[in-house]
Design a protein around this motif. Structure first.
Motif, short mmCIF file in Angstrom:
data_model
loop_
_atom_site.label_atom_id
_atom_site.label_comp_id
_atom_site.label_asym_id
_atom_site.label_seq_id
_atom_site.Cartn_x
_atom_site.Cartn_y
_atom_site.Cartn_z
N ASN A 126 -9.91 6.88 -0.66
CA ASN A 126 -10.32 6.70 0.73
C ASN A 126 -11.10 7.92 1.24
N VAL A 186 -3.26 4.36 -2.38
CA VAL A 186 -4.32 4.89 -1.53
C VAL A 186 -4.25 6.41 -1.60
N VAL A 214 0.89 -7.90 3.97
CA VAL A 214 0.43 -6.58 3.53
C VAL A 214 1.40 -5.55 4.09
N THR A 246 -6.07 1.37 5.73
CA THR A 246 -6.45 0.57 4.56
C THR A 246 -5.66 -0.74 4.54
N ALA A 247 -4.36 -0.68 4.84
CA ALA A 247 -3.55 -1.90 4.87
C ALA A 247 -4.08 -2.87 5.93
N CYS A 251 0.85 -1.20 0.00
CA CYS A 251 0.00 0.00 0.00
C CYS A 251 0.88 1.24 0.00
N CYS A 252 0.74 2.06 -1.03
CA CYS A 252 1.52 3.29 -1.16
C CYS A 252 0.59 4.49 -1.14
N LEU A 255 -1.05 -1.20 -4.45
CA LEU A 255 -2.26 -0.39 -4.38
C LEU A 255 -1.88 1.04 -4.02
N LYS A 261 -3.70 5.32 4.74
CA LYS A 261 -3.00 4.20 4.13
C LYS A 261 -2.80 3.05 5.11
N ASP A 264 2.57 -1.74 4.63
CA ASP A 264 2.21 -0.32 4.69
C ASP A 264 3.51 0.47 4.57
#
Length: 371
Positions: free
Chosen positions: A280, A249, A152, A28-29, A17-18, A247, A25, A154
């Motif tokens: 988001n 974000v 995942v 979301t992760a 997640c970037c 992904l 972020k 982050d």
């Protein structure tokens, strides 16, 4: 209807997640981790600096030396099946470095020699700037040890994440023996002369004794460079493979959207598998919004009631404008991806700081309710 994220949480080995700082972020992760655990997978969320309440909700202790599993009772509350597992770890660069040394050292005596080296002790304490590089090593270790189906990651906020994206390549270049060898003692007269020149330069720049420390450091590390370079190459291969997904974000804020566009161009430049966007904290989905024009005032309603209804109408118009703005942004993001992969998550009224909120966000990420 399932979103493009649903197959990612079910099949990928790594999801990165970037995005810019402040767009949610990390949350979301974590929600992606919850969604994957709910699909029956063993998941690790590897984060950089989670909010304190979010860390507490996921059970991430400070200064942990290894990932921490979210208690089964909390997972049951999120309808995670028995085979689903969720762990989290706040990246600790010095721990990752130490673990790497122990794996690559010839034996425990060799590892202790490395740990005792003065330059290594200084290096291991420089946390700032190491997170991006040790993230790559941690990703290699944790995605290949068999404990997790999915990791995942982050990444650090804003453009600092680029150091992580390029870390495997830079590390492999640094660990080229043709470069390292210049700093080590040599029998060749030519190489000794080159080494003497380098020593004079380093002595002038850093003071007497530094070059000796550097040679000692590289000497005890020299037997591990091959393994470190192999790890770097393996991470790069993993990030370039179909087992990984990146992904982006973002949020409706112009600065965040600009950062997302920059990241997308960089990800494509590096040849990494870009999966799509997450818009988001969005108002794109009205989810059953009913305007005040449907309200019928009773007979005999006075001016106060009519004025209040008009003000409600003005507020509703503002909400409609905001929803349309975010829908237009979402459509624009979809046009920027080859497959139209972009999704909006709802604005939940504040920061998500508990597992219940993460569970709600996870459902929105994998199952679209576009009303």
């Amino acid at each position: 209807m399932a979103t493009f994220i649903d197959p990612l949480v079910r099949t990928k080995k790594v999801i990165v997640c970037c995005g810019a700082g402040g767009v949610g972020k990390t949350t979301t992760a974590a929600a992606i981790g919850v969604a994957s655990a709910a699909a029956g997978r063993r998941v690790l969320v590897l984060t950089i600096d989670p909010a304190r309440r979010l860390a507490e909700a996921m059970g991430i202790p400070e200064a942990a030396r290894e990932p921490t599993a979210v208690p089964r009772a909390r997972l049951d509350a999120l309808d995670v099946p028995p085979e689903g597992e969720l762990s989290a770890w706040m990246l600790a660069p010095e721990v990752v470095f130490e673990s790497m040394v122990r794996k690559l050292a010839k034996d425990e005596a060799h590892a202790k020699e490395v740990f005792a080296n003065r330059l290594y002790q200084h290096l291991s304490k420089i946390v700032a700037g190491m997170q991006e590089y040790t993230a790559a090593e941690a990703l290699h270790a944790l995605s290949t040890d068999g404990r997790y189906d999915l990791v995942v990651l982050d990444t650090p906020p804003s453009r600092n994440a680029l150091a992580f994206l390029e870390a495997p390549r830079k590390l492999a270049m640094f660990l080229d023996e043709r470069v390292i060898g210049v700093f080590l003692p040599h029998k060749s007269a030519f190489m000794r002369a080159a080494s003497d020149l380098i020593e004079k330069v380093f002595t002038r720049a850093f003071g007497a004794g530094f070059f000796d420390d550097l040679q000692s450091f590289l000497g005890v590390f020299s037997g591990m460079f091959g393994g470190m370079r192999a790890h770097a190459d393996a991470v790069r291969s993993l990030l370039l493979s179909q087992d990984a997904a990146f992904l982006l974000v973002t949020s409706p804020e112009p600065a965040a959207l600009a950062e997302a566009a920059f990241f997308q161009s960089k990800i494509r430049e590096l040849g990494l598998p870009f999966a799509g966007y997450v818009l988001n904290r969005s108002w794109a989905y009205t989810r059953g919004f009913v305007g005040p024009e449907t309200i019928e005032l009773p007979e005999g309603a006075g001016d106060t009631e009519r004025l209040a209804l008009r003000k409600l109408g003005q507020l509703a118009d503002t909400e409609r404008w905001r929803a349309q703005r975010d829908r237009d942004l979402l459509a624009k993001l979809r046009m920027q991806t080859e497959s139209g992969a972009a999704i909006a998550t709802p604005h939940l009224g504040g920061a998500v700081e508990d597992l219940a909120g993460l569970g709600a966000l996870a459902k929105n990420l994998v199952q679209l309710d576009n009303r």
